[in-house]
Structure formats: structure tokens, C-alpha cells
Design an enzyme around this catalytic site. Structure first.
Site, short mmCIF file in Angstrom:
data_model
loop_
_atom_site.label_atom_id
_atom_site.label_comp_id
_atom_site.label_asym_id
_atom_site.label_seq_id
_atom_site.Cartn_x
_atom_site.Cartn_y
_atom_site.Cartn_z
N GLU A 177 18.33 -17.52 -6.31
CA GLU A 177 17.89 -16.24 -6.86
C GLU A 177 17.25 -16.25 -8.12
O GLU A 177 16.44 -15.68 -8.57
CB GLU A 177 19.12 -15.27 -6.63
N ARG A 233 4.25 -0.40 -4.67
CA ARG A 233 3.92 -0.80 -3.36
C ARG A 233 2.55 -1.47 -3.33
O ARG A 233 2.39 -2.46 -2.36
CB ARG A 233 3.72 0.30 -2.37
N HIS A 284 19.85 -36.78 -5.09
CA HIS A 284 18.98 -37.52 -3.87
C HIS A 284 17.58 -37.25 -4.25
O HIS A 284 16.68 -37.12 -3.15
CB HIS A 284 19.50 -36.60 -2.74
N CYS A 295 0.81 -0.99 0.03
CA CYS A 295 0.05 -0.10 -0.09
C CYS A 295 0.92 1.32 -0.16
O CYS A 295 1.78 1.43 0.65
CB CYS A 295 -0.79 0.05 1.11
#
Ligand code: F6R
Length: 615
Positions: free
Chosen positions: A484, A27, A507, A2
Site C-alpha cells: 500500500e 472522477r 530471492h 467520468c
């Protein structure tokens, strides 16, 4: 999470507020709204979706002109991203309007109380209760700042609130607890915003607000008090970048601009931190040398990309200082009762300085008696302010939601901290530290060279646009780089992407390999630690034998990998520990191009927000 803007002055408030919201849209972009006290009343408009929807609505139905206003761009928490749930929220009489960032935890109780008293609440949000409570308190006090203080004392949770009232049209009031809010001070005007970017075109003079403070903005000044009404001490500062830094500057996306800015960001983060004698001087690290010598454990806390920087830092810290180092997701940290003490140095890494998970983790660490050093990119933000010391990265404003230049500068800052610890504790000789510093000062140039050779990476990315899955492998510091690379691809291209330690493949994950599956492999330097290099060459052969399409990132001159690479991406030779600074760059470019090829919004990926101020 926000974005909030408030303005009082002589300009048309709506223009200032809308321009501010544009800068804060990173945002959150679920909805947007504005409110302006004008002509004795309060005019408001709000729309679900991106800011452009609100812009259209304002063209169709313009609001009356006023010189005071507030605005909001939302990342939804309580209630779907609809017009009704968009901010601002108004009281029933439509006299007060409020915008909010954060979560009001006791909103259900307050809502029940208000309903009982005859208030009619129209949205599903936690915010709306504040508008109604403010209206009640304003009727009793005729003072919006006092009404805000009284209301805030009743709220629990995290919140930034900004409000205007039709009966006091030349005032904007803001409040903050655990959520960002900064004040901008101009000539005969003042601003409130979640981030200085919203007002940087008007003023570079800012005031940091502390916890539990209420600010009243008038044309002729700014008054700050605590929630208890006592005058508060505040810190003023000058923003050291200008409006152009928060603009796209000719690039299609902020992300492209920020990727291109990385050489400068890396160089700027080193600037002034190495003295004439070639030693590190980190004056900002206000934790005494004596205390640093006593440290017996380093714990790094961070989230997302910053967490990956922490994983890489661990290798450098342990190698150069021989202090054990743990790296922990900040969101998990305090819930597992970590063992901390006054000899533990906690490093909190955060671009925004506002990530709630990291903030809560650092508070926990300080409560246990540990010293906290913040590595942060945002001056005046909460995490450095609440830490014992802060080392700022100098990446400049990062607007694209996916972090790029902040990550590279976080790595540089982590190397500096690791070397500083080694210097203070004498675990490395001065000339050894000097040699690493010389390598570090060459790294911006290496990043520059990588950027010059990215066209084949972009072309390759475009050919993979229809794939569903990409895997990333690395060893040693290449493993966090793989993580990343996978994170960037998930968040931007919305593809299934996973990063693995190459040795782990056998694995379990090797079962995922099938014909033509793209697998990106980050290859360590062949010069140092050749065992590591040999092992990864074997790993590449293993996956290729099972049909994978291998995309190999390897240093110039590394010929051993060439026969097994379907696509070879070259990076300059770099000392092993520093290699992530250069090896990450092609992965950023790769993800950005794939996102574009898939028609995704590069700067504003779905469901995300730049600054995550809820837990
Ligand atoms: C990914 C990204 C996020 C952030 C994370 C922490 O590209 O940007 O994973 O790294 O939300 O944010 P800060 O560094 O602001 O604490």
C-alpha cells in the site's frame, strides 16, 4: 470514471451543473463540457483539460441562461482528450445533447449504420452515436424518454447516459446499465449525477436507480421505467452526510483532510456494531448464522488499495476463524475459472461500490452459487446492491483519488466480519472476541496519536523529492502495508516504488539495493510473534550493510531496531493483526508530502480517476 450532472428546476442550470462538476472532477479530468436548452435551441460548450478551462471559456463566451442543463467531466477511453472528443456530443442538427460514462461496445457497428444513413460523426468517441440515434428516435416519437429507451435497447456495454433536447427543454433524461447514476429530488427541482456529492448542496433526498432503467426528470417529478417501458420500483434514501463533508474544509487538499479524518472514520465504522454486552451485532450481514457456519472457504475480491485491505483481512480471517481465505484481484478473478460453490463466502471490498472489475467478479461468484458480502463506503452504489449483504464503512465521502480513510475503514470492517464469523462459528471464546473489540475501539485514538507526530515524516519526504526509487518492505500483515505504501507513492509522486515481503528480498530484489536507496521497513510488534520481529531486524541489517538508507516504522519502545534505522518513525504499540491501521498512516503522509514536494497534483494524479467503471 467520468462525472455526469443533470438538472431541471428554477435555478440557473449552468451554475448548478458547474458546481456539480466541480464536486465530481475527481472522477476524471481530461475534459469537461455542458449543454443547456435555451431560447428554442441548445447551447453547448466543452474544453479539453480540467474544468477550469471550461470555466474560462464560459466567461469568454457565456451561454444563454436556461433552467435545464447537463454536464460532464471526462476520463478518456475512446479518443484522445481533445475538445472534439469532450462531451456533450450533439446530433448534426444540434438539437440533442448527450453525456456518457462507460463504454458502448457496439459503437463501431452503430457508427457505420449512421454514416450510411447520412449522419456526419465528428469525434472519435463511442458516445457520439447515441446523440445521433436519439435524434432519430426523437423525430419519430417526440418523447425523449421513449427515444432513450429505444436507443438503450440497441446498445451493448456499460453506460450511464444523460440527455437533453431543444424541443423538450424542461426535461432531462437519464439511463443506466452497469454504471452509476443517482437521482436527487428537491422542491420543484431534480438532479441526476454519478455521485450524490454533485447535488448534496441542494438536497439530501436521493433515489437509487436500478440496472437497465430510464429516468425522466421534470420540475414536478421523476418517472422511472425499465428499458422496456414498464414502471420500475425504486428505492429512496436520505444521504447521511452534508455538503461540508465534500469540501476541503480549510485543507490544501482533500487528501490531507481525509488523512486527518481517519480517527473519526475508524470510530464511526465501529459505531453501533458492538452491543451492550460487548458482542458484535452486524444486523446488516443478512446471511444467516446457519449458512455462515457452513462456509468452508472465504474468497476476497477487490482492486488496488481495497485489495491490500483484503490481503490484511486474510490474516485475521484465517487466524480467528480457521477458514481458508483466498484474496484475488477482481480483474483476474473470473478469467481463471475459480472454484466456487454455495459454501464459499465471497467478500467484495470497494470504496466506490462501482468498480467494474469488482462488480463483474461478484456477479461471477453469485452465478456460481456463492453468497457475496460487500464491504463498501457508498450507499446506493451497485456493488452492495447486487450483493447478498453489505457492511458499510462510515468513512464519509472520499474525494481525493488516492484512497486513505476508506482503506482504514475497510480494515476495520474486515476485522468486524472476521470476528463475527468467529463469534457465529464459535472459533473464539466470547472473552477473546471482547478483548479484540476493546483493542479495536482504542485504535482510533492510536491513529490520532500517529497524526500528531507526522512532522518529521513530512520533513524526511521533502529531502527525498529528487530520488527515483523507494522500496517498501514488510512481513506478515506488514507486507500488504508495504504494498500500500508503494502504491500510494506511485500514484501520487510518480516515483518507482515497490513493496516486497521482506523475506523475499534475498530471492532477487536485494540486487536493487544500492548506496543511499531509500527503503521503508514496516516492523511488526516486538511483543507478539517475536520470531517475525527478529527476522525483520535481520532484514534491515542486510539492506543497510548494502548501503540502503533505512526508514523504519516501528512501535514505541522497540529499541532493537533503533541502531539500524537511518530514520525512525514511531507508531503506538498495537496488537499485530491490527497494526496495519496505524502503520499505514505515516506512509500516506509520506506519499502526500513527496507528491507536493515534486509539484504534483495531490488530489488528481495524472491518468487516474477515482471510480473505475470500465474493465
Ligand atoms: C488507490 C486507489 C485505488 C482503488 C481501486 C478500487 O489509492 O484508490 O487503487 O482502491 O481503484 O476502488 P474501489 O475501492 O472504489 O473499488
Amino acid at each position: 470514471m467520468c462525472g455526469i450532472v443533470g438538472y431541471v428546476g428554477a435555478q440557473a442550470a449552468l451554475d448548478v451543473v458547474m458546481a456539480g462538476l466541480k464536486r465530481l472532477e475527481y472522477r476524471g479530468y481530461d475534459s469537461a463540457g455542458v449543454a443547456v436548452p435555451a431560447d428554442g435551441g441548445l447551447a453547448a460548450a466543452k474544453r479539453a483539460g480540467k474544468l477550469v478551462n471550461l470555466e474560462k471559456a464560459l466567461v469568454e463566451r457565456p451561454l444563454p441562461a436556461g433552467t435545464t442543463g447537463i454536464g460532464h467531466t471526462r476520463w478518456a477511453t475512446h479518443g484522445a482528450p481533445t475538445d472534439a472528443n469532450a462531451h456533450p456530443h450533439l446530433d448534426n442538427a444540434g438539437r440533442v445533447a448527450v453525456v456518457h460514462n462507460g463504454i458502448i461496445e457496439n459503437f463501431a457497428v452503430l457508427r457505420a449504420e449512421l454514416t450510411e444513413r447520412g449522419h456526419d460523426l465528428a469525434s472519435e468517441t463511442d458516445t457520439e452515436v447515441v446523440a445521433h440515434l436519439l435524434a432519430e428516435e426523437f423525430s419519430a416519437t417526440a418523447d425523449l424518454a421513449e427515444a432513450m429507451r429505444l436507443v438503450c435497447r440497441r446498445l451493448t456495454g456499460a453506460f450511464t447516459l444523460v440527455a437533453v433536447h431543444a424541443d423538450d427543454p424542461d426535461v432531462v433524461v437519464g439511463a443506466r446499465r452497469n454504471s452509476p447514476l443517482v437521482v436527487g429530488v428537491g422542491e420543484g427541482e431534480a438532479f441526476l449525477a454519478s455521485d450524490v456529492a454533485a447535488f448534496i448542496a441542494h438536497t439530501r433526498s436521493a433515489i437509487e436507480l436500478g440496472q437497465d432503467q430510464v429516468v425522466e426528470l421534470r420540475r414536478d417529478g421523476v418517472t422511472v421505467t425499465g428499458f422496456d417501458g414498464r414502471p420500475a420500483e425504486v428505492r429512496s434514501y436520505h444521504v447521511d452526510w452534508d455538503a461540508s463533508a465534500a469540501e476541503k474544509g480549510g485543507y490544501d487538499y482533500f487528501m490531507l483532510k481525509e488523512i486527518a479524518e481517519q480517527p473519526k472514520a475508524v470510530a464511526d465504522t465501529l459505531l453501533g456494531r458492538i452491543d451492550a454486552a460487548g458482542s458484535l451485532s452486524l444486523d446488516e450481514v443478512r446471511i444467516g448464522a446457519g449458512e455462515l457456519r457452513e462456509v468452508d472457504k472465504v474468497v476476497i475480491i477487490a482492486c488496488g488499495t481495497a485489495f491490500h485491505a483484503g490481503l490484511i483481512a486474510k490474516y485475521a480471517i484465517e487466524h480467528w476463524t480457521r477458514i481458508p481465505c483466498e484474496v484475488e484481484l477482481a480483474s483476474e478473478f473470473r478469467y481463471r475459472d475459480p472454484i466456487l460453490g454455495h459454501r464459499t463466502l465471497v467478500i467484495a471490498i470497494s470504496q466506490s461500490g462501482e468498480t467494474m472489475d469488482t462488480l463483474m467478479a461478484l456477479r461471477h461468484a453469485r452465478e456460481q452459487g456463492s453468497k457475496v458480502l460487500a464491504i463498501c463506503n457508498t450507499n446506493g452504489s451497485t456493488i452492495p446492491r447486487e450483493s447478498d449483504a453489505a457492511l458499510y464503512t462510515h468513512a464519509g465521502p472520499e474525494v481525493a483519488v488516492a484512497s486513505t480513510k476508506a482503506f482504514l475503514t475497510q480494515l476495520v470492517a474486515c476485522y468486524l466480519v472476521a470476528l463475527y464469523l468467529a463469534q457465529v462459528r464459535g472459533t473464539k471464546w466470547g472473552d477473546e472476541i471482547g478483548a479484540v473489540i476493546r483493542d479495536l475501539s482504542r485504535i482510533a485514538g492510536a491513529v490520532e496519536r500517529v497524526l500528531e507526530t507526522m512532522e518529521p515524516v513530512r520533513a524526511l519526504a521533502r529531502t527525498l523529492a529528487s530520488k527515483d526509487t523507494v522500496l517498501f518492505l514488510g512481513r506478515h500483515v506488514g507486507y500488504p502495508v508495504a504494498l500500500e505504501g508503494a502504491l500510494k507513492l506511485k500514484e501520487l509522486a510518480y516515483m518507482h516504488a515497490e513493496g516486497f515481503a521482506a523475506g523475499e528480498l534475498k530471492h532477487g530484489p536485494i540486487a536493487l539495493i544500492e548506496e543511499d536507496l531509500p527503503v521503508v521497513v514496516v516492523v511488526p510488534s516486538p511483543q507478539a510473534r517475536s520470531v517475525l520481529h527478529d527476522k525483520i531486524v535481520s532484514n534491515i541489517q542486510e539492506i543497510r550493510a548494502r548501503g540502503a538508507r533505512t526508514i523504519v516504522i516501528a512501535e514505541e519502545g522497540d529499541e532493537a531496531v533503533a541502531p539500524y534505522a537511518d530514520h525512525l518513525i514511531r507508531i503506538p504499540a498495537t496488537p499485530t493483526l491490527l497494526q496495519p491501521v496505524v502503520a499505514t498512516v505515516p506512509l500516506q503522509v509520506f506519499a502526500c508530502e513527496l507528491a507536493t514536494a515534486r509539484g504534483n497534483e495531490v488530489d488528481q494524479p495524472r491518468n487516474l480517476a477515482k471510480s473505475v467503471t470500465v474493465e
